[in-house]
Design a protein around this motif. Structure first.
Motif, PDB file in Angstrom:
ATOM      1  N   ILE A  74      14.968 -10.712 -12.914  1.00  0.00           N
ATOM      2  CA  ILE A  74      14.624 -12.369 -13.229  1.00  0.00           C
ATOM      3  C   ILE A  74      14.972 -13.061 -11.855  1.00  0.00           C
ATOM      4  CG2 ILE A  74      15.822 -14.033 -14.488  1.00  0.00           C
ATOM      5  CD1 ILE A  74      16.130 -12.182 -17.057  1.00  0.00           C
ATOM      6  N   ALA A  75      15.938 -12.498 -11.120  1.00  0.00           N
ATOM      7  CA  ALA A  75      16.260 -13.163 -10.011  1.00  0.00           C
ATOM      8  C   ALA A  75      14.990 -12.885  -8.971  1.00  0.00           C
ATOM      9  CB  ALA A  75      17.588 -12.611  -9.306  1.00  0.00           C
ATOM     10  N   LEU A  76      14.707 -12.057  -8.758  1.00  0.00           N
ATOM     11  CA  LEU A  76      13.280 -11.689  -7.926  1.00  0.00           C
ATOM     12  C   LEU A  76      12.375 -12.608  -8.306  1.00  0.00           C
ATOM     13  CD1 LEU A  76      13.857  -7.857  -7.077  1.00  0.00           C
ATOM     14  CD2 LEU A  76      14.351  -9.879  -5.646  1.00  0.00           C
ATOM     15  N   ASP A  77      11.984 -12.584  -9.627  1.00  0.00           N
ATOM     16  CA  ASP A  77      10.725 -13.375 -10.143  1.00  0.00           C
ATOM     17  C   ASP A  77      11.114 -14.823  -9.941  1.00  0.00           C
ATOM     18  OD1 ASP A  77       9.607 -10.899 -10.798  1.00  0.00           O
ATOM     19  OD2 ASP A  77      10.054 -10.894 -13.026  1.00  0.00           O
ATOM     20  N   ALA A  78      12.425 -15.186 -10.050  1.00  0.00           N
ATOM     21  CA  ALA A  78      12.413 -16.817  -9.876  1.00  0.00           C
ATOM     22  C   ALA A  78      12.297 -17.140  -8.333  1.00  0.00           C
ATOM     23  CB  ALA A  78      13.788 -17.027 -10.289  1.00  0.00           C
ATOM     24  N   MET A  79      12.398 -16.170  -7.429  1.00  0.00           N
ATOM     25  CA  MET A  79      12.564 -16.378  -6.045  1.00  0.00           C
ATOM     26  C   MET A  79      11.077 -16.473  -5.557  1.00  0.00           C
ATOM     27  SD  MET A  79      14.943 -14.764  -3.420  1.00  0.00           S
ATOM     28  CE  MET A  79      13.945 -13.323  -3.246  1.00  0.00           C
ATOM     29  N   LEU A  80      10.287 -15.529  -6.223  1.00  0.00           N
ATOM     30  CA  LEU A  80       8.597 -15.569  -6.153  1.00  0.00           C
ATOM     31  C   LEU A  80       8.299 -16.788  -6.614  1.00  0.00           C
ATOM     32  CD1 LEU A  80       7.734 -11.663  -7.046  1.00  0.00           C
ATOM     33  CD2 LEU A  80       7.539 -12.889  -4.724  1.00  0.00           C
ATOM     34  N   ASN A  81       8.321 -17.101  -7.577  1.00  0.00           N
ATOM     35  CA  ASN A  81       7.817 -18.554  -8.406  1.00  0.00           C
ATOM     36  C   ASN A  81       7.958 -19.497  -7.484  1.00  0.00           C
ATOM     37  OD1 ASN A  81       6.485 -18.489 -10.665  1.00  0.00           O
ATOM     38  ND2 ASN A  81       8.123 -18.394 -12.120  1.00  0.00           N
ATOM     39  N   GLU A  82       9.510 -19.645  -6.889  1.00  0.00           N
ATOM     40  CA  GLU A  82       9.443 -20.742  -6.110  1.00  0.00           C
ATOM     41  C   GLU A  82       8.826 -20.866  -4.847  1.00  0.00           C
ATOM     42  OE1 GLU A  82      13.314 -21.191  -3.935  1.00  0.00           O
ATOM     43  OE2 GLU A  82      14.042 -21.148  -5.884  1.00  0.00           O
ATOM     44  N   TRP A  83       8.211 -19.612  -4.346  1.00  0.00           N
ATOM     45  CA  TRP A  83       7.456 -19.440  -2.950  1.00  0.00           C
ATOM     46  C   TRP A  83       6.198 -19.471  -3.266  1.00  0.00           C
ATOM     47  CZ3 TRP A  83      10.503 -14.486  -0.979  1.00  0.00           C
ATOM     48  CH2 TRP A  83      11.894 -14.830  -0.584  1.00  0.00           C
ATOM     49  N   ARG A  84       5.717 -19.427  -4.551  1.00  0.00           N
ATOM     50  CA  ARG A  84       4.151 -19.674  -5.021  1.00  0.00           C
ATOM     51  C   ARG A  84       3.947 -21.051  -5.448  1.00  0.00           C
ATOM     52  NH1 ARG A  84       4.597 -14.377  -8.954  1.00  0.00           N
ATOM     53  NH2 ARG A  84       3.750 -12.799  -7.659  1.00  0.00           N
ATOM     54  N   GLN A  85       5.030 -21.635  -5.732  1.00  0.00           N
ATOM     55  CA  GLN A  85       4.709 -22.925  -6.155  1.00  0.00           C
ATOM     56  C   GLN A  85       5.427 -24.264  -5.289  1.00  0.00           C
ATOM     57  OE1 GLN A  85       4.563 -23.531 -10.570  1.00  0.00           O
ATOM     58  NE2 GLN A  85       5.235 -21.142 -10.736  1.00  0.00           N
ATOM     59  N   ALA A  93       0.889  -1.319   0.136  1.00  0.00           N
ATOM     60  CA  ALA A  93      -0.047  -0.019  -0.123  1.00  0.00           C
ATOM     61  C   ALA A  93       0.884   1.355   0.095  1.00  0.00           C
ATOM     62  CB  ALA A  93      -0.864   0.040   1.262  1.00  0.00           C
ATOM     63  N   GLY A  94       0.610   2.112  -1.098  1.00  0.00           N
ATOM     64  CA  GLY A  94       1.392   3.452  -1.115  1.00  0.00           C
ATOM     65  C   GLY A  94       2.910   3.201  -1.351  1.00  0.00           C
ATOM     66  N   LYS A  95       3.242   2.247  -1.808  1.00  0.00           N
ATOM     67  CA  LYS A  95       4.522   1.882  -2.474  1.00  0.00           C
ATOM     68  C   LYS A  95       4.599   1.675  -3.710  1.00  0.00           C
ATOM     69  CE  LYS A  95       7.138   1.201   1.608  1.00  0.00           C
ATOM     70  NZ  LYS A  95       5.967   1.255   2.637  1.00  0.00           N
ATOM     71  N   PRO A  96       5.463   2.422  -4.407  1.00  0.00           N
ATOM     72  CA  PRO A  96       5.625   2.173  -5.939  1.00  0.00           C
ATOM     73  C   PRO A  96       6.371   0.703  -6.191  1.00  0.00           C
ATOM     74  CG  PRO A  96       7.356   3.616  -5.057  1.00  0.00           C
ATOM     75  CD  PRO A  96       6.515   3.370  -4.142  1.00  0.00           C
ATOM     76  N   ALA A  97       6.264   0.274  -7.179  1.00  0.00           N
ATOM     77  CA  ALA A  97       6.991  -0.983  -7.576  1.00  0.00           C
ATOM     78  C   ALA A  97       8.436  -0.550  -8.019  1.00  0.00           C
ATOM     79  CB  ALA A  97       6.333  -1.772  -8.993  1.00  0.00           C
ATOM     80  N   PRO A  98       9.466  -1.276  -7.385  1.00  0.00           N
ATOM     81  CA  PRO A  98      10.701  -0.962  -7.638  1.00  0.00           C
ATOM     82  C   PRO A  98      11.199  -1.275  -9.023  1.00  0.00           C
ATOM     83  CG  PRO A  98      10.616  -3.247  -6.344  1.00  0.00           C
ATOM     84  CD  PRO A  98       9.232  -2.574  -6.526  1.00  0.00           C
ATOM     85  N   ILE A  99      12.163  -0.464  -9.381  1.00  0.00           N
ATOM     86  CA  ILE A  99      12.525  -0.668 -11.094  1.00  0.00           C
ATOM     87  C   ILE A  99      13.830  -1.147 -11.049  1.00  0.00           C
ATOM     88  CG2 ILE A  99      13.134   0.629 -13.124  1.00  0.00           C
ATOM     89  CD1 ILE A  99      11.103   2.911 -11.648  1.00  0.00           C
ATOM     90  N   PHE A 100      14.116  -2.244 -11.440  1.00  0.00           N
ATOM     91  CA  PHE A 100      15.523  -2.991 -11.357  1.00  0.00           C
ATOM     92  C   PHE A 100      16.073  -3.297 -12.903  1.00  0.00           C
ATOM     93  CE2 PHE A 100      14.060  -4.435  -7.036  1.00  0.00           C
ATOM     94  CZ  PHE A 100      14.800  -3.516  -6.406  1.00  0.00           C
ATOM     95  N   THR A 101      17.251  -3.554 -12.897  1.00  0.00           N
ATOM     96  CA  THR A 101      17.852  -4.055 -14.014  1.00  0.00           C
ATOM     97  C   THR A 101      17.342  -5.481 -14.323  1.00  0.00           C
ATOM     98  OG1 THR A 101      19.486  -5.622 -12.716  1.00  0.00           O
ATOM     99  CG2 THR A 101      20.205  -3.312 -13.323  1.00  0.00           C
ATOM    100  N   GLU A 102      17.394  -6.012 -15.653  1.00  0.00           N
ATOM    101  CA  GLU A 102      16.496  -6.967 -16.124  1.00  0.00           C
ATOM    102  C   GLU A 102      17.287  -8.227 -15.166  1.00  0.00           C
ATOM    103  OE1 GLU A 102      16.474  -6.932 -20.348  1.00  0.00           O
ATOM    104  OE2 GLU A 102      16.056  -9.073 -20.175  1.00  0.00           O
ATOM    105  N   THR A 103      18.337  -8.485 -15.014  1.00  0.00           N
ATOM    106  CA  THR A 103      18.857  -9.368 -14.348  1.00  0.00           C
ATOM    107  C   THR A 103      18.457  -9.455 -12.926  1.00  0.00           C
ATOM    108  OG1 THR A 103      20.842  -8.465 -15.290  1.00  0.00           O
ATOM    109  CG2 THR A 103      21.204 -10.565 -14.198  1.00  0.00           C
TER     110      THR A 103
END
Ligand SMILES: Nc1ncnc2c1ncn2[C@@H]1O[C@H](COP(=O)(O)OP(=O)(O)OP(=O)(O)O)[C@@H](O)[C@H]1O
Ligand SMILES: [Mg+2]
Length: 398
Positions: A113-124, A100-110
């Motif tokens: 990808i690392a953060l998304d991979a971690m999220l995926n692991e935690w979701r599945q 809430a009230g926080k912008p999404a961070p903007i990161f380098t592509e690499t």
């Protein structure tokens, strides 16, 4: 019970992102079913409440964290975190809606990808377990100040729809001997009880205590308590520790974290997208944004945010319509007071003191800025810009 399959579906959908009130009503219904002797339906609702059924029905793209990965009582606004016995200061802050009230961070592509991979692991988690491997549960985020470390922990939790128990380690360090270790133990037992992501911010505060000769005995006890509690939480919830001073952490601490994510100063491309985002709703030409990225140089996201806020203020107070030239003029007035590098031959210095060389440096920077855009920004004719460019190239060649 009549229509139970429909009721069950409703409960399943509601429990995918439940409010405390919703959960309570499902629990009430289950208790009524038990009282009526309908054990089978009650057991089905219990399974839904425990999260097992929702995990099975969850699509791989589901946004929430696996319910079997993060279990525990639900945090609500009525739950208060423990506090330091001597000072009564809370040991953590409970953040029910970390996004809430926080912008999404903007990161380098690499990094993304690392953060998304971690999220995926935690979701599945279920898919991982079916493949015979346990998902990771911990992450150490480190890197220079103002790069978005705290912001990313909050973003990760909001992506998983998990509340955060946010502890600043320096708040746990009590001036009373023996109290710090107890604070840590209390904090962990609180976090372990609830369904949450535990965030340990300013994690290096404990390591820094080592420099204090009066604290030798205390720090040993504290570090041991911390390591023990991290071990005790190894199979519970998710834990993210954050530090600016990774070199202060010893290897025993590093080993406790399964993911190590370094967030560095943003590269040029990322700086451009940050400026673009931070400058909204102003409509500013892409080439002007690139020129600004060139001028401010290798700064953190926090510095860029500060710069764009200042720029917006200058523009808001100027009584003229925002144009490329106006933005560049406003930026010029900010260079001396925004801590922008003005060392010899830096873009910041050339920008304010040596326009011909600035033009040459900007056009040969590889940013792909068009000559005509530079002419508009600086209020010169194209032939003048062209001459500046050639003269600069000539000087560089000699
Ligand atoms: N990568 C980024 N994307 C978007 N905004 C950012 C980013 N990095 C920094 N910011 C801006 O800077 C602010 C501060 O970021 P944040 O507190 O996450 O930095 P930090 O790395 O935790 O800093 P510190 O080490 O000083 O605690 C954010 O609220 C945001 O406005
Ligand atoms: Mg921070």
């Amino acid at each position: 019970m009549e229509y139970f399959s429909v009721v069950q579906s409703l409960c399943r959908i509601g429990l995918e992102s439940p409010t405390p009130q919703f959960r309570k009503q499902v629990e009430r219904l289950r208790d009524r079913l038990v009282a009526d002797g309908d054990e089978k339906s009650a057991a089905a609702l219990s399974r839904l409440l425990a999260g097992g059924a929702s995990e099975q029905t969850m699509a791989p793209s589901a946004v929430e964290v696996s319910r079997s990965l993060v279990t525990g009582d639900e945090l609500t606004s009525n739950v208060h975190p423990p506090s330091d016995r001597e000072t009564s200061v809370a040991l953590a802050e409970v953040v029910l809606e970390p996004g809430a009230g926080k912008p999404a961070p903007i990161f380098t592509e690499t990094l993304q990808i690392a953060l998304d991979a971690m999220l995926n692991e935690w979701r599945q988690a279920a898919a991982l377990r079916a493949a015979g491997v346990e998902p990771s549960r911990s992450c150490l985020i480190y890197g220079p100040p103002g790069t978005g470390k705290t912001l990313s922990a909050f973003w990760l939790a909001s992506q998983l729809r998990l509340p955060i128990v946010n502890a600043r380690i320096d708040g746990l360090v009590s001036s009373f001997l023996g109290t710090t270790a107890r604070n840590i133990a209390n904090l962990f037992s609180f976090a372990n009880r609830y369904r949450c992501m535990l965030v340990l911010d300013e994690f290096d505060a404990l390591a820094k205590m080592r420099d204090d000769p009066h604290e030798v005995g205390e720090i040993k006890r504290v570090v041991n308590t911390l390591l023990q509690n991290l071990d005790g939480r190894a199979n519970t919830g998710l834990t993210i520790a954050i530090t600016n001073h990774d070199t202060l952490l010893d290897s025993a601490v590093w080993r406790r974290f399964q993911n190590h994510i370094r967030i560095d100063l943003p590269d040029e491309r990322t700086r451009i997208s940050m400026l673009q985002t931070f400058l909204t709703p102003l409509e500013i030409e892409e080439d002007v944004v690139k020129a600004l990225a060139f001028i401010v140089g290798g700064r953190s996201g926090s510095d860029l945010k500060n710069f764009t806020d200042a720029l917006k203020r200058v523009l808001a107070l100027g009584a003229v319509k925002v144009s490329s030239a106006v933005v560049i003029e406003a930026a010029k007035s900010l260079v001396p007071r925004m801590g922008i590098d003005t060392g010899e031959s830096s873009p910041g210095r050339l920008f304010v003191e040596d326009e011909p060389s600035f033009v040459g440096a900007l056009l040969s920077s590889g940013l792909g800025i068009k000559q005509e855009s530079v002419a508009t920004m600086l209020g010169h004719s194209q032939p003048t810009i062209s001459r500046y460019r050639k003269e600069y190239a000539g000087r560089r060649a000699n």
